[in-house]
Every structure is written in C-alpha cells, then in structure tokens.
Motif scaffolding. Structure first.
Motif, short mmCIF file in Angstrom:
data_model
loop_
_atom_site.label_atom_id
_atom_site.label_comp_id
_atom_site.label_asym_id
_atom_site.label_seq_id
_atom_site.Cartn_x
_atom_site.Cartn_y
_atom_site.Cartn_z
N SER A 56 -2.85 7.38 7.72
CA SER A 56 -2.32 8.51 7.02
C SER A 56 -0.97 8.25 6.32
O SER A 56 -0.46 7.23 6.41
N ASN B 98 1.42 4.87 7.13
CA ASN B 98 1.59 3.83 6.19
C ASN B 98 3.09 3.98 5.92
O ASN B 98 3.64 2.74 5.69
N GLU C 220 -3.15 2.19 2.71
CA GLU C 220 -3.95 1.21 3.57
C GLU C 220 -5.11 2.15 4.00
O GLU C 220 -4.89 3.13 4.62
N LYS C 221 -6.40 1.72 3.83
CA LYS C 221 -7.37 2.29 4.37
C LYS C 221 -7.49 2.53 5.90
O LYS C 221 -7.13 1.75 6.83
N GLY C 222 -7.39 4.14 6.32
CA GLY C 222 -7.55 4.31 7.75
C GLY C 222 -6.21 4.89 8.00
O GLY C 222 -5.96 5.58 9.08
N PRO D 231 0.69 -1.06 0.04
CA PRO D 231 0.14 0.05 -0.06
C PRO D 231 0.88 1.21 0.05
O PRO D 231 1.85 1.29 0.56
N PRO E 296 -3.28 2.80 -3.65
CA PRO E 296 -3.81 3.47 -2.47
C PRO E 296 -3.08 3.04 -1.21
O PRO E 296 -2.65 2.03 -0.97
#
Length: 328
Positions: A183, A187, A179-181, A61, A177
């Motif tokens: 910043s 990341n 990883e969801k959630g 990610p 993108p």
C-alpha cells in the motif's frame, strides 16, 4: 565532482552507471525538447527512451518525477515515459505572459511569390521583451524596417501568421509504481517514497484574506497544477507565482533555457522531502542542483556539455558557500 551533498558528472546520463538500482528518491529534469530551440545542437531530438528506462531502475518504488517538455512534442515524451514504466499522474503548466511569438507576416511572403514589392511604412526598434532592458544589439543603431503588403491578396492576408504566442510550458508529473503488494503507507515505511510533499508546497493566504473551504489549512491551499508568472484573482483559486529568468541574470550564465531557481524550489519541494536524493539527468546549468542544496536535499546531476557543466559547478560552489555561511 562529489561531496557529501551532491554529485555532478560531466558525461552522458545514459546508463546512470554510478547509481544503484532503487536508490534515488525523486527526479526533476529539463531535457531537450526536440524542437531545435535557437538551433542548439543538443535540442535536435527528444532524448532516447533508454534514459527513462535507466531512471526507472535507479528510482525507488513510488518515487515521483517532474519532466519539462514542449507543447508540440509533449505527447511523444509522455509515451516514452509510459513505455519505460512510469505512470503519468498529471501535467503541470508553468504559465507566463512574456513568451515570444514564433511567427511572421505571411502577407509579405505572398507579395514576394506574386512579384509585388512590399511597401516600407516606417522603422522600429526590435527589442526582445524577455531580456531585461532589451537586448544590447537591438537598439536605434540597428533599427528594423516596417513593411506592409501591396498585392491584393497580400492586403487580404495582412498580419496573418503561423502561430500564436506561447504562454506556458508543460511539466509532466510521473511516478514509478509502488512495489507490488505494498500500500502507499507500507511503501513509504519501506522506501520513504510514494507521496507528494503537499504540506510544504501550500499556497499561503494573501494578506487579509479570509480562509476558505470546509476545513481550511493554516498554511494555505494545496498547490495547483498551474504555476503562474503573475497573480490573478478569480475569487477562489490561487496559484504559485514565479517569473521567467531574464537573460544574463547571472553574469557567467548564458544557458538559453535557464529555469528560475524559485520555480525549481517549488518543484523539488513537491516531489521530495528533506535529506532525500534528487536526480537530474539533464542538469544544464544546474538550477535543480542549486534548489536542492538550498532545500537540504542531496543532488545528483549529469551534463554532457562541458561549458554548461562548468557553469553548474560555479553555481553549486556559490550556493555551498551561502549554505556554510548560514551555519555560523
């Protein structure tokens, strides 16, 4: 062929079965353009979008990638990359002055259609400018005839053609993108990916040049999305400068779309950091791999054509020897 610093495979890249999901830090690749360049079999079509779906899976990610393309089909490649899950971040332009115009004098075609015989007005040596010292098979013993139109309509269209001289190649900057959630900072802490390596791709100030900007950086300016073959001064912006490869710069390397290693140095440095792993699903003769070994990155590459794979092996081996000699 594997070692601690690289893995190269003589096989199709589709599937990327040797690689684990979320394991690759960056991607730099020069895939087929789909324009039948020099009628090469491998350039008949754009790659199937499956390879971009496979790439999204194996990249971490936040990972960045750079994908070369052609002006004519860049839009279709960008759609395929987006559909696979990548974000389009920018388009870089590798700009050069010695591209080959792909055209002809339409006036001579008009003569032919009208049944008029074009007039021979001289001879010339056809020398391809992108080849160092010209091409061996295009000298005096093979002089070409120079024609001019004779029909009234042909004279009106004298010198007309079908295209202008190409002077750049687009390089699409993409990102998986975060990883969801997470910043950007979180990341990077988790995966080591999510930011471009701006610090090590800055453009140094010219000798004697006064530093510019409200907070000038000692290493120079941030690299632009234009990469030029020759410097030019516009009183402010400066660009990374790298020439095209002259054919047969390496005795054993006859790959027709060879990219300069210096260019790949710049691109690899931009999207990765030392000791990270860079993927090239379409490695050709291995310029990305050579750049990775020079820059202390691990390289993973795929090439289906056995001849180009063998060229890549030679280049990788040569760079490996250079690296080992620098340790002593």
């Amino acid at each position: 062929m594997k070692s601690e610093h690289y893995e190269i495979y003589n096989k199709s890249c589709y599937g990327l079965g040797e690689l684990k999901d979320n394991s690759i830090d960056a991607m730099v690749t020069d895939p087929p353009y789909g324009i039948s360049y020099q009628n090469n079999y491998w350039d008949k079509d754009l790659p199937d979008k499956k390879i971009w779906e496979d790439s999204v899976k194996v990249l971490k990610p936040g990972s960045f990638g750079l994908v070369f393309s052609s002006v004519r089909l860049m839009h279709r490649l960008m759609v395929a990359l987006e559909d696979a899950g990548f974000l389009i971040k920018d388009v870089m332009f590798w700009s050069y002055l010695n591209g080959m115009p792909k055209s002809r004098d339409v006036a001579l075609d008009i003569d032919k259609e009208l049944g008029s015989e074009s007039k021979v007005v001289g001879k010339y040596n056809y020398v391809q400018g992108y080849k160092k010292n010209g091409a061996e098979n295009y000298y005096a013993e093979n002089k070409k005839l120079k024609y001019e139109p004779t029909s009234e309509l042909g004279v009106q269209y004298k010198g007309s053609g079908l295209g202008i001289k190409p002077a750049y190649e687009p390089v699409i900057l993409i990102q998986k993108p975060l990883e969801k959630g997470l910043s950007v900072a979180k990341n990077i802490i988790k995966y080591g990916t999510g930011a471009l390596n701006i610090e090590n791709t800055r453009i140094p100030y010219a000798k004697g040049e006064t530093k510019v900007g409200h907070n000038p950086h000692p290493k120079g300016r941030v690299a632009a999305n234009i990469i030029r073959t020759e410097p030019f001064s516009d009183e402010y912006d400066k660009f990374f400068v790298i020439p095209k490869v002259r054919q047969k710069a390496e005795e054993f390397n006859d790959h027709p779309t060879l990219k300069p290693v210096e260019l790949m140095h710049h691109l690899v440095k931009l999207v990765s950091f030392e000791n990270q792993t860079v993927l090239d699903p379409f490695m050709g003769s291995g310029s990305t791999g050579v750049a990775c070994l020079t820059l202390k990155r691990k390289f993973i590459g795929y090439e289906l054509d056995e001849r180009y794979y063998e060229i890549c092996k030679k280049r990788i081996d040569a760079q490996k020897i250079i690296n080992e000699s620098l340790l002593f």
